[in-house]
Design an enzyme around this catalytic site. Structure first.
Site, PDB file in Angstrom:
ATOM      1  N   HIS A 112       0.810  -1.217   0.000  1.00 20.96           N
ATOM      2  CA  HIS A 112       0.000   0.000   0.000  1.00 20.96           C
ATOM      3  C   HIS A 112       0.846   1.271   0.000  1.00 20.96           C
ATOM      4  CE1 HIS A 112       0.447  -0.219   4.536  1.00 20.96           C
ATOM      5  NE2 HIS A 112       0.502   1.094   4.395  1.00 20.96           N
TER       6      HIS A 112
ATOM      7  N   ASP B  40       0.398  -7.752   2.225  1.00 14.33           N
ATOM      8  CA  ASP B  40       0.714  -6.341   1.953  1.00 14.33           C
ATOM      9  C   ASP B  40       2.219  -6.099   1.864  1.00 14.33           C
ATOM     10  OD1 ASP B  40       0.277  -3.580   1.659  1.00 14.33           O
ATOM     11  OD2 ASP B  40       0.381  -3.261   3.828  1.00 14.33           O
TER      12      ASP B  40
ATOM     13  N   SER C  95       4.796   2.602   7.841  1.00 15.98           N
ATOM     14  CA  SER C  95       4.468   1.463   7.000  1.00 15.98           C
ATOM     15  C   SER C  95       5.638   1.091   6.099  1.00 15.98           C
ATOM     16  CB  SER C  95       3.251   1.770   6.128  1.00 15.98           C
ATOM     17  OG  SER C  95       2.079   1.851   6.901  1.00 15.98           O
TER      18      SER C  95
END
Length: 474
Positions: free
Chosen positions: A204, A239, A316
């Site tokens: 993402h 992810d 992230s």
């Protein structure tokens, strides 16, 4: 593109949803690879001096972490490198010292009294460091107690791994309320896992809301150098994504193993929180393992490591480290409206695609083609089963309420003769249990590989050979 200050939100999976072994959907329907549903801890979540440079890896050589050791991958199998052309969940972007007042007072009488006490303690050895409890526990080595100084471990990790942590700025476009497009930018983190410019991050971080790759990636190293990055591939299982920059001789992070992670051990996170504070270091402990969360896009992430180390938007794609400065996870999400609930993808899940990238192969994941539910005591009672662990192949409703079969038509499981109601109790010699769920064990194999499944059917145990397929991209 997502606002770098706004993390992705995660929502808990529906209680009746079942993991599936087909491609991960954009809705809350179970994903395509076997995904076991586990309870979520919080109702709403959100994504979320320099060490010496390492010598470049020789052309064609594999780093130590990619040696295929049983201790270094989820299933204890050789790291797969067989692949398929990847495809593409949205992306997210990737604090001052506190004050305290110390009052020191000493009375002469107290000082004199403490002298006698010190003599007694000295005689018992209590004052010696080797006898005192260390801040983060102890272990045994050669018959002697070995203790880890938590503060030193964090300082060492920052110095050793910090130069391998990068900030990733992804530029793209997003849709405005009138249907047009406007430029957008997101910031995340990544970790260099090979000196030749190979970077592991979150999917993402490098994709837009429309599931397309960002138009431009800018990679910034700790020393301020910037490079243009290209997305080598995105993971079809979870992810993760791999980015490549044109550079050599970079500092690469030591890659550890997540198989030995224990609840309560030290955890260290490094990243770029809020897309502003590059190479920020936070610490905490491992709070749990085997967690399952559902992101706002409907994708389900399984087998996650939970930590209370501060993880914010922008972290992230950054590393989660152990006390030895080894990467044990990739930070991916945080719980919103709560403190101390963050999640990381275990590094052992990432290891196969890292090896595929270094071998210049497309990223690919194995595919069995089943929907299943992990068996625990509750499932055992509800389904009147004779075993309390394993994977029960079971039909389940999709997001539209339509019942989907346990065995996906045309998939490897159907070709091998598996049936609805079968219980897979082992893959090769690995018994399935809460620490070794089906999807995690299968991630240690490669597409095209033939594996042996131990099946319980109508009270009878049998063995079935299955040739794994390639997990579809969507």
């Amino acid at each position: 593109m997502d606002d770098p200050t706004q993390p992705y939100r995660l929502t808990p999976p529906e209680p009746d949803s079942l993991p599936i072994e087909s491609p991960a959907p954009a809705a809350a329907e179970p994903s395509a690879e076997p995904h076991a549903v586990a309870p979520v801890e919080a109702p709403t979540y959100s994504w979320s001096p320099e060490a010496p440079r390492q010598a470049p890896t020789a052309a064609g050589a594999q780093p130590g972490w990619a040696s295929g050791s049983a201790a270094m991958n989820p299933a204890g199998m050789a790291v797969p490198t067989e692949p398929v052309t990847p495809v593409g969940a949205a992306r997210t972007p990737a604090t001052g010292p506190g004050r305290g007042t110390i009052l020191a007072t000493a009375l002469l009488s107290a000082v004199l009294a403490s002298g006698g006490t010190a003599v007694v303690l000295e005689g018992t050895g209590v004052l010696h460091g080797a006898s005192a409890a260390g801040p983060s526990g102890s272990g045994q080595a050669g018959g002697q107690t070995v203790r880890i100084d938590e503060s030193s471990a964090i300082v060492d990790a920052a110095a050793k791994v910090g130069p391998a942590v990068v900030q990733i700025t992804a530029d793209g476009v997003t849709t405005d309320p009138l249907g047009g497009t406007i430029p957008s930018e997101g910031v995340g983190s990544g970790i260099i896992f090979d000196p030749s410019g190979w970077i592991l991050t979150n999917r993402h971080v490098v994709q837009e809301d429309t599931d397309t790759i960002a138009s431009q990636l800018t990679i910034e190293l700790k020393d301020g150098q910037t490079y243009t990055g290209t997305v080598y591939g995105v993971d079809t299982l979870t992810d993760l994504a791999i980015v490549k920059i044109d550079a050599t001789g970079l500092t690469a992070a030591p890659i550890g193993t997540s198989a030995d992670v224990k609840v309560g051990q030290l955890a260290i996170a490094i990243g770029s929180p809020l897309g502003t504070y590059s190479n920020s270091v936070t610490s905490g402990i491992i709070s749990g393992t085997g967690r399952t969360v559902v992101v706002q896009s409907g994708d389900q992430l399984n087998n996650l490591i939970q930590t209370d180390a501060a993880i914010n938007p922008g972290n992230s794609g950054g590393p989660l480290l152990d006390a030895g400065s080894n990467v044990i996870g990739i930070n991916t999400a945080v719980a919103q409206n709560s403190n101390g609930i963050g999640f990381a993808i275990p590094i052992d899940i990432a290891r196969p695609i890292m090896s595929q990238a270094l071998a210049n192969k497309p990223l690919a994941r194995p595919y069995l083609g089943v929907r299943f539910e992990e068996i625990d005591l509750q499932v055992k009672q509800q389904e009147h089963l004779s075993v309390d662990q394993g994977a029960l192949l079971l039909s389940s409703p999709d997001a539209n309420g339509q019942t989907q079969p346990a065995i996906i038509a045309g998939g490897p499981a159907e070709k091998a003769g598996l049936k609805d109601g079968d219980i897979i109790t082992a893959v090769e010699d690995q018994v399935l249990d809460t620490e070794h769920p089906l999807d995690l064990v299968l991630s240690g194999y490669a597409p095209g590989q033939t594996i042996k499944l131990t099946i319980l059917r109508a009270g009878q145990t049998m063995t079935v050979s299955v040739m794994l397929g390639t997990r579809p991209a969507s």
